[in-house]
Motif scaffolding. Structure first.
Motif, short mmCIF file in Angstrom:
data_model
loop_
_atom_site.label_atom_id
_atom_site.label_comp_id
_atom_site.label_asym_id
_atom_site.label_seq_id
_atom_site.Cartn_x
_atom_site.Cartn_y
_atom_site.Cartn_z
N PHE A 115 14.57 -1.42 13.10
CA PHE A 115 14.01 -0.10 13.17
C PHE A 115 13.47 0.41 11.92
O PHE A 115 12.60 0.87 11.98
CB PHE A 115 14.94 0.79 13.63
N LEU A 116 14.11 -0.18 10.82
CA LEU A 116 13.80 0.50 9.51
C LEU A 116 12.69 -0.37 9.06
O LEU A 116 11.71 0.09 8.42
CB LEU A 116 14.83 0.40 8.45
N GLY A 117 12.58 -1.69 9.38
CA GLY A 117 11.47 -2.50 9.05
C GLY A 117 10.17 -1.98 10.03
O GLY A 117 9.22 -2.27 9.18
N GLU A 118 10.18 -1.60 11.06
CA GLU A 118 9.11 -1.12 11.63
C GLU A 118 8.57 0.25 11.03
O GLU A 118 7.37 0.32 10.86
CB GLU A 118 9.52 -0.78 13.25
N GLY A 119 9.49 0.83 10.72
CA GLY A 119 9.22 2.25 9.94
C GLY A 119 8.45 1.97 8.72
O GLY A 119 7.50 2.77 8.22
N ILE A 120 9.08 1.28 7.84
CA ILE A 120 8.52 0.94 6.55
C ILE A 120 7.18 0.27 6.56
O ILE A 120 6.28 0.78 6.04
CB ILE A 120 9.48 -0.17 5.53
N ALA A 121 6.74 -0.64 7.70
CA ALA A 121 5.65 -1.15 7.69
C ALA A 121 4.56 -0.05 8.09
O ALA A 121 3.53 -0.04 7.79
CB ALA A 121 5.64 -2.18 8.94
N SER A 122 4.98 0.97 8.95
CA SER A 122 4.24 2.02 9.59
C SER A 122 3.93 2.98 8.17
O SER A 122 2.69 3.37 7.78
CB SER A 122 4.76 2.97 10.61
N ASP A 123 4.91 3.33 7.32
CA ASP A 123 4.47 4.07 6.09
C ASP A 123 3.79 3.47 5.34
O ASP A 123 2.82 4.07 4.59
CB ASP A 123 5.97 4.36 5.46
N LEU A 124 3.66 1.98 5.02
CA LEU A 124 2.81 1.58 4.18
C LEU A 124 1.36 1.39 4.66
O LEU A 124 0.29 1.58 4.01
CB LEU A 124 3.11 -0.32 4.08
N LEU A 125 1.35 1.24 6.27
CA LEU A 125 -0.13 1.48 6.53
C LEU A 125 -0.68 2.68 6.59
O LEU A 125 -1.79 2.88 6.57
CB LEU A 125 0.05 0.86 8.04
N ARG A 126 0.06 3.79 6.60
CA ARG A 126 -0.36 5.24 6.50
C ARG A 126 -1.09 5.51 5.23
O ARG A 126 -1.85 6.15 4.92
CB ARG A 126 0.91 6.26 6.98
N TRP A 127 -0.07 4.92 4.24
CA TRP A 127 -0.78 4.95 2.73
C TRP A 127 -2.16 4.19 2.62
O TRP A 127 -3.00 4.62 1.99
CB TRP A 127 0.35 4.45 1.87
N LEU A 128 -2.01 2.98 3.17
CA LEU A 128 -3.18 2.24 2.90
C LEU A 128 -4.27 2.43 3.50
O LEU A 128 -5.40 2.29 3.00
CB LEU A 128 -2.77 0.63 3.46
N LYS A 129 -4.08 3.29 4.82
CA LYS A 129 -5.38 3.70 5.26
C LYS A 129 -6.32 5.00 4.36
O LYS A 129 -7.45 4.88 4.52
CB LYS A 129 -5.06 4.33 6.47
N GLU A 130 -5.36 5.28 3.52
CA GLU A 130 -6.20 6.37 2.71
C GLU A 130 -6.52 5.74 1.28
O GLU A 130 -7.45 6.59 0.55
CB GLU A 130 -5.16 7.20 2.22
N VAL A 131 -6.50 4.43 1.25
CA VAL A 131 -6.82 3.93 -0.24
C VAL A 131 -8.01 2.81 0.00
O VAL A 131 -8.46 2.22 -0.90
CB VAL A 131 -5.83 3.41 -1.07
N VAL A 132 -8.29 2.49 1.46
CA VAL A 132 -9.16 1.21 1.64
C VAL A 132 -10.41 1.70 2.20
O VAL A 132 -11.11 2.90 2.37
CB VAL A 132 -8.38 0.39 2.42
#
Length: 239
Positions: A115-132
């Motif tokens: 559960f937390l692994g999925e959440g952390i992955a999603s959080d990383l992607l939300r941030w990444l979306k803003e800087v690519v």
């Protein structure tokens, strides 16, 4: 006129790509995520093969196919940006293999990590979306739609376990702390790979996404109140 517009559009697209070419930090971050998606595919595929329940097995097969699509998509983005995908992923092979090799604990621990692994992955992607670049951001949108399904399913599985008793919730809180420790020991918050994430841009948002997301998920599960007890028990186990 139409040919001029098409030419201008093509130039804008080329400029968008060229802006990100030879960006070592971007290559490193995309390499880490691409290999992480490959490990997620392998994990979901293994669960699909091992799970006896037919419905659960079908769900994991669906997730595995989605994770493989994510992996191939990030590899494609690396190539489009001028990077060698294999070279970009290579620095993360050992650390991610080490982290995933530590899975396989008790039922509650596995559910918490999932559960937390999925959440952390999603959080990383939300941030990444803003800087690519725009094309990579558009692809990330499609990944996040899949990941929201994965996280919801993992949360449901975890809730079924921890709603049994207070002891189950305490064990889940301990597992959450252990997960953080193993993540940092496998990758290292001071490693060059993690620093690449910080260098890429908006580091404060990255830290905020990860920290608030982690705490919010624990709070939604009712695990935050067990934090101090879990900390004491984890310290005793480490001693």
């Amino acid at each position: 006129m139409e040919s001029e517009e098409n030419s201008a559009s093509g130039e804008r697209g080329q400029n968008s790509i060229s802006k990100w070419q030879n960006n070592k930090s971007l290559y490193q971050v995309l390499g880490a995520i691409a290999y992480g998606e490959l490990k997620a595919y392998e994990g979901a595929k293994e669960l699909a093969d091992l799970t006896v329940d037919r419905d659960a097995s079908a769900t994991y097969k669906k997730f595995a196919a989605q994770e493989l699509r994510h992996h191939k998509g990030f590899v494609k983005r690396l190539a489009a940006l001028g990077a060698d995908p294999e070279r970009a992923m290579k620095p993360f092979v050992d650390s991610l293999n080490q982290y995933h090799a530590k899975e396989g604990g008790n039922e509650i621990q596995n559910a918490v990590w999932s559960f937390l692994g999925e959440g952390i992955a999603s959080d990383l992607l939300r941030w990444l979306k803003e800087v690519v670049d725009t094309d990579t951001a558009d692809f990330i949108d499609t990944v996040l739609k899949d990941e929201s399904q994965h996280e919801k399913y993992a949360e449901e599985k975890l809730r079924q376990l921890i709603d049994r008793s207070l002891i189950s919730k305490l064990r889940a809180a301990i597992a959450a702390r252990e997960m953080l420790f193993r993540m940092t020991s496998a990758g290292g918050v001071k490693s060059a790979s993690f620093l690449a994430f910080l260098r890429l841009g908006q580091a404060h948002k990255l830290v905020a996404y990860l920290s608030t997301g982690y705490l919010k998920r624990l709070n939604n599960l009712g695990l935050t109140i067990y934090g101090n007890t879990a900390k004491k028990i984890s310290s005793l186990k480490a001693a």
